[in-house]
Design a protein around this motif. Structure first.
Motif, short mmCIF file in Angstrom:
data_model
loop_
_atom_site.label_atom_id
_atom_site.label_comp_id
_atom_site.label_asym_id
_atom_site.label_seq_id
_atom_site.Cartn_x
_atom_site.Cartn_y
_atom_site.Cartn_z
N ALA A 56 0.87 -1.18 0.00
CA ALA A 56 0.00 0.00 0.00
C ALA A 56 0.90 1.23 0.00
O ALA A 56 1.76 1.38 0.88
CB ALA A 56 -0.90 0.00 1.22
N LEU A 57 0.74 2.09 -1.01
CA LEU A 57 1.62 3.26 -1.12
C LEU A 57 1.51 4.17 0.10
O LEU A 57 2.46 4.85 0.46
CB LEU A 57 1.30 4.05 -2.40
N ALA A 58 0.36 4.14 0.76
CA ALA A 58 0.18 4.99 1.94
C ALA A 58 1.18 4.64 3.05
O ALA A 58 1.49 5.47 3.90
CB ALA A 58 -1.25 4.84 2.47
N GLU A 59 1.70 3.42 2.99
CA GLU A 59 2.63 2.99 4.05
C GLU A 59 4.09 3.15 3.65
O GLU A 59 4.98 2.68 4.35
CB GLU A 59 2.35 1.51 4.41
N VAL A 60 4.33 3.82 2.49
CA VAL A 60 5.70 3.96 1.99
C VAL A 60 6.19 5.39 2.24
O VAL A 60 5.48 6.35 1.94
CB VAL A 60 5.75 3.66 0.47
N THR A 61 7.39 5.51 2.79
CA THR A 61 8.01 6.82 2.97
C THR A 61 9.16 6.96 1.96
O THR A 61 10.16 6.25 2.07
CB THR A 61 8.57 6.99 4.39
N ARG A 65 16.45 9.88 -2.97
CA ARG A 65 16.67 9.45 -4.36
C ARG A 65 15.33 9.22 -5.07
O ARG A 65 15.16 9.58 -6.23
CB ARG A 65 17.50 8.16 -4.38
N ALA A 66 14.38 8.62 -4.37
CA ALA A 66 13.06 8.38 -4.95
C ALA A 66 12.39 9.71 -5.31
O ALA A 66 11.77 9.84 -6.37
CB ALA A 66 12.19 7.58 -3.99
N ARG A 67 12.54 10.71 -4.43
CA ARG A 67 11.92 12.02 -4.70
C ARG A 67 12.56 12.67 -5.92
O ARG A 67 11.87 13.27 -6.75
CB ARG A 67 12.01 12.91 -3.46
N GLU A 68 13.88 12.54 -6.04
CA GLU A 68 14.57 13.13 -7.19
C GLU A 68 14.16 12.45 -8.49
O GLU A 68 13.90 13.10 -9.50
CB GLU A 68 16.09 13.01 -7.02
N LEU A 69 14.14 11.11 -8.48
CA LEU A 69 13.76 10.37 -9.70
C LEU A 69 12.31 10.68 -10.08
O LEU A 69 12.00 10.83 -11.26
CB LEU A 69 13.96 8.87 -9.49
N ARG A 83 6.50 7.73 -3.85
CA ARG A 83 6.29 6.49 -3.10
C ARG A 83 6.39 5.27 -4.02
O ARG A 83 6.96 4.24 -3.66
CB ARG A 83 4.91 6.52 -2.41
N ALA A 84 5.84 5.42 -5.25
CA ALA A 84 5.94 4.33 -6.22
C ALA A 84 7.40 4.08 -6.57
O ALA A 84 7.86 2.93 -6.65
CB ALA A 84 5.13 4.66 -7.47
N LEU A 89 12.69 1.08 -6.14
CA LEU A 89 14.08 1.02 -5.64
C LEU A 89 14.24 -0.12 -4.64
O LEU A 89 15.25 -0.83 -4.64
CB LEU A 89 14.48 2.35 -5.01
N ASP A 90 13.23 -0.31 -3.79
CA ASP A 90 13.30 -1.38 -2.78
C ASP A 90 13.34 -2.77 -3.44
O ASP A 90 13.88 -3.71 -2.85
CB ASP A 90 12.08 -1.33 -1.84
N GLN A 91 12.78 -2.89 -4.64
CA GLN A 91 12.75 -4.18 -5.34
C GLN A 91 13.96 -4.38 -6.25
O GLN A 91 14.08 -5.41 -6.91
CB GLN A 91 11.47 -4.30 -6.17
#
Lengths: 277, 277
Positions: A56-61, A65-69, A83-84, A89-91
């Protein structure tokens, strides 16, 4: 050899965490038991949902790097949501390319594909990311074993009076090969086509390299990714606007094996042979 | 939608320069006329042979670069022959990678593939290289038009007494979509699977990007290379140890068009979008 029949299975309900996918597929076969020479192709999203490989994206902070991409992605793209991108990146074991919001990643499982195989569409709910199964070959083996188990029980139930004990056991019962598929892009070409990411009971590659005919001519200098070709064929029999995760293929008996075999992992080119790193 | 049937055509003889491939295929259909919703997939080697796109290595003088690249190839590899490498270079607009005797080339037609699509196996004679057709989309259109023409004649001959003039003309007669295929590798994966390099009368891509269902959810974030998937499916119905260049596919009517359409050229990613140059 010489003909192929590919059929999408209707009537599989929306899959939820904990569902017995093999049982849902047998129910969709409507009483017809699968045979040992068949290949059952299942879209990975159904497997991932059953295994609870959903975030659930709501649970992702999202991190920096994610914000920049995400800021580089065009408006409206799924990767515009940091968040997506964090889930991607986590995968990922490695991000090979990040351009114009497109992330080409090597996943933890070793596959190279866009967004590490994370699916933001086709989700059961909005703001949900469907991951790849953690170990798709293990998933395929598990589903195959479960199909064998359920088919065996069904055969016992439907059969004459011989006691179950004298019947073939789980090992002896019939089970189709099981393939788990995902849609991958193809370098230098437009569009995606399905490949096998998990496999049990099917030879993934057909090796014709160096084989010669009676006159000594090489027949065909190819090493054919038959599992990927079967995955692509299966996708053509799937209605895209309905939910048809499972497709049954007849005509590939020559590639189906009693053993579960090397799996789709054998289709992944090792890092050291990679020309496009 | 929901099922696919793929059948290799038996009995097509070894193709020679100048052969009427459409006539050979109709003969292999054994009196059954193709229908308008069918897709006929033809291995490019048959098309190239009919068009005379074949080079005798004895007539090739390798240059300096070909000799150097050949020296890098492992013993026994087809590219160990500098004349073969020269043919590959002649067919290439650009060599993207040259490592361990593997040449990844952008062909004059724009395809990126190993050895510029030059086939040193499967040849009618030893020491012969089969090139890609010069313009595979044009070849597909030509074969489709010829199938239409021959089917129309056949219909007139077999039909009742109505004069030929009142019959549908060449434009009105039934012709299947025609696809020309080749086996391409896939970056980061082992093995080859067939793709469409020429196409007439079939939509090459099926665009589901951004389409939403009744609840506003995106159905599937994919842009499906249906022609490549059909090419891969066709290859599974072809016996590798026999000569079966043609495969007929039923079940793809939704992608078949009366117009010849954009062809397989639409599947080629433009240079400026290339992430792996």
């Amino acid at each position: 050899v010489g003909s192929l029949s590919v059929r999408g299975l209707n009537g599989i309900p929306e899959v939820r965490a904990g569902d017995d996918l093999a049982a849902l597929i047998l129910a969709a076969l409507d009483g017809a038991s699968p045979t040992a020479g068949q290949v059952l192709a299942i879209a990975h999203t159904a497997v991932s949902k059953a295994e609870g490989a959903v975030v659930a994206l709501a649970e992702v902070t999202p991190g920096q790097r994610a914000r920049e991409l995400a800021a580089d992605a065009p408006a409206g793209a799924p990767n515009r949501d940091p968040r997506a991108v964090q889930v991607v990146l986590d995968q990922s074991a490695e991000v090979l390319r990040a351009e114009r919001g497109v992330l080409i990643c090597r996943t933890r499982q070793g596959f190279v594909c866009a967004n590490a195989g994370v699916d933001l569409s086709n989700a059961a709910a909005p703001d949900t990311a469907i991951l790849l199964p953690r170990d798709p070959d293990a998933s395929a083996r598990r589903i195959r074993a479960r199909l064998r188990e359920l088919s065996s029980r069904r055969a016992v139930g439907d059969g004459p009076v011989a006691p179950a004990r004298s019947r073939p056991g789980r090992e002896g019962a019939v089970a189709p090969a099981v393939m788990i598929t995902d849609s991958f892009g193809r370098a230098w070409r437009h569009g995606q086509s399905d490949v096998a990411i998990g496999l049990a009971g099917m030879q993934p590659l057909d090796d014709w390299r160096g084989r010669t005919d009676a006159s000594g001519l090489e027949l065909r200098a190819t090493w054919i990714a038959v599992a990927d070709a079967a995955a692509a064929a299966a996708d053509l029999a799937r209605s895209k606007d309905s939910r048809e995760p499972a497709v049954m293929i007849d005509g590939l008996e020559r590639f189906v094996t009693a053993e579960d075999g090397p799996g789709a992992a054998a289709l992944v080119r090792p890092l050291e042979e990679d020309l496009f790193r």
